[in-house]
Design an enzyme around this catalytic site. Structure first.
Site, short mmCIF file in Angstrom:
data_model
loop_
_atom_site.label_atom_id
_atom_site.label_comp_id
_atom_site.label_asym_id
_atom_site.label_seq_id
_atom_site.Cartn_x
_atom_site.Cartn_y
_atom_site.Cartn_z
N THR A 157 -55.70 -0.88 76.32
CA THR A 157 -56.59 -1.50 75.34
C THR A 157 -57.87 -2.05 75.96
O THR A 157 -58.95 -1.99 75.36
CB THR A 157 -55.83 -2.62 74.59
OG1 THR A 157 -54.69 -2.03 73.93
CG2 THR A 157 -56.69 -3.31 73.55
N SER A 191 -52.24 6.31 77.92
CA SER A 191 -52.43 7.38 76.94
C SER A 191 -52.98 6.84 75.62
O SER A 191 -52.54 5.81 75.13
CB SER A 191 -51.09 8.07 76.69
OG SER A 191 -51.23 9.04 75.68
N LEU A 221 -51.24 9.71 66.54
CA LEU A 221 -51.28 10.74 67.58
C LEU A 221 -52.10 11.96 67.19
O LEU A 221 -51.73 13.10 67.46
CB LEU A 221 -49.84 11.15 67.97
CG LEU A 221 -49.03 10.05 68.65
CD1 LEU A 221 -47.54 10.34 68.60
CD2 LEU A 221 -49.47 9.88 70.09
N CYS A 234 -42.28 8.85 69.21
CA CYS A 234 -42.61 9.70 68.07
C CYS A 234 -41.44 9.71 67.08
O CYS A 234 -40.28 9.65 67.48
CB CYS A 234 -42.85 11.14 68.52
SG CYS A 234 -44.16 11.33 69.72
N THR A 241 -46.33 0.53 72.48
CA THR A 241 -46.71 -0.58 71.60
C THR A 241 -45.53 -1.17 70.83
O THR A 241 -44.55 -0.48 70.54
CB THR A 241 -47.78 -0.12 70.60
OG1 THR A 241 -47.30 1.04 69.91
CG2 THR A 241 -49.08 0.21 71.31
N GLY A 266 -52.07 11.96 73.75
CA GLY A 266 -50.89 12.77 73.42
C GLY A 266 -51.25 14.19 73.03
O GLY A 266 -52.19 14.43 72.27
N GLY A 317 -49.14 -2.75 79.35
CA GLY A 317 -49.02 -3.68 78.23
C GLY A 317 -49.90 -4.89 78.46
O GLY A 317 -49.48 -5.87 79.06
#
Length: 301
Positions: free
Chosen positions: A265, A21, A73, A129, A192, A46, A242
């Protein structure tokens, strides 16, 4: 015949590779590079109940073997998403996984209810969040909050629920257990890691937000360790992520206990990374004469 299919909470993916995402939009901007139908699934950016503007710029900074982001976001809200992005994804033979964000439990539930009758296969709930009712502390760093928000989302959800865990905690297994106790059908990790970069020429923070989320190859060993810990603690499927760039990276996560993997990434600097990971996994299975990819899930004890 090699089987690359995996199952996440009753939803069958043709292969274990999905997008992470926030790194792939909702698929459209990558569709000229990647045949979305070849992916196990597309995880959207998101989606909130109302449009979010995101943080002030600068919002991205490069680091050694990774990047920091403090996008905040930014998204156009659930109505634009349902009317614009979902119809685009319907044209492809891939599973649609919608990442949901919110500032209160009510916000999350509004999005989940809005998506209940849409062509969405799985929901991924981003609990990194900031919870405005609790002074901005992320939902995902308190096991009681994890349990409660999972219960509330499950109460209104029609699709299976994946809870996306934050790594910024003392005990990731405790958070995983809380999510499962709340009814989570699957888990995804890691989100993250909180980091910071200072621009020594300007003598100021590289990000307007001061801190950001660190992603990329730098976080992979931490992510693999956390996936392994969670796989030992709970029995629901895990989507591992990750720092995955290659098939070798993806296979590490699967051997640690992940049923599927997210590429994030790497999409920014190598737009076809997802496809390369898929073909690399298939080559590995052929080389080692493994007929079924599920034999690799959690094979390292």
């Amino acid at each position: 015949m090699i089987n690359t299919k995996v199952n996440i909470a009753g939803v069958e993916l043709k292969n274990p590779v999905v997008t992470a995402s926030g790194t792939f939009g909702s698929g459209e901007e990558y569709s000229e590079f990647v045949d979305l139908s070849k992916l196990g699934g597309v995880v959207t950016k998101g989606v909130a109940n109302v449009p979010w503007e995101g943080n002030e710029t600068p919002r991205i900074a490069e680091t050694a073997s990774g990047m920091l982001n403090a996008i905040g976001l930014q998204n156009p809200g659930m109505e634009v998403f349902c009317n614009r992005d979902l119809p685009f994804l319907e044209a492809y033979d891939t599973k649609v996984i919608v990442n949901v964000c919110g500032r209160t439990t009510k916000d999350y539930c509004e999005v989940v209810e809005r998506l209940s009758d849409e062509k969405v296969d799985l929901l991924e709930i981003n609990i990194s969040c900031p919870n405005v009712k609790e002074g901005g502390i992320a939902f995902g760093v308190d096991p009681k909050a994890v349990l409660e928000i999972t219960k509330e989302v499950k109460r209104v959800a029609k699709q299976p629920v994946i809870m996306k865990l934050s790594p910024n905690v003392t005990d990731i297994a405790e958070m995983a257990k809380a999510a499962v106790a709340g009814g989570a059908d699957a888990l995804s990790l890691i989100n993250t890691l909180t980091g910071m970069k200072i621009d020594i020429q300007k003598q100021t923070f590289a990000l307007a937000n001061k801190t950001g989320g660190l992603s990329g190859p730098a976080v992979k060993p931490i992510a693999v360790r956390m996936v392994y810990q969670v796989a030992q603690a709970v029995s629901v499927p895990i989507i591992g992520m990750g720092g995955i760039e290659t098939a070798s990276d993806a296979l590490e996560f699967m051997m640690a206990g992940a049923t599927a993997v997210s590429v994030g990434t790497a999409n920014f600097y190598h737009p076809t990374a997802t496809l390369d990971v898929i073909t690399g996994i298939e080559s590995y299975l052929k080389k080692y004469k493994i007929d079924d990819i599920t034999d690799l899930i959690g094979c390292v004890k």
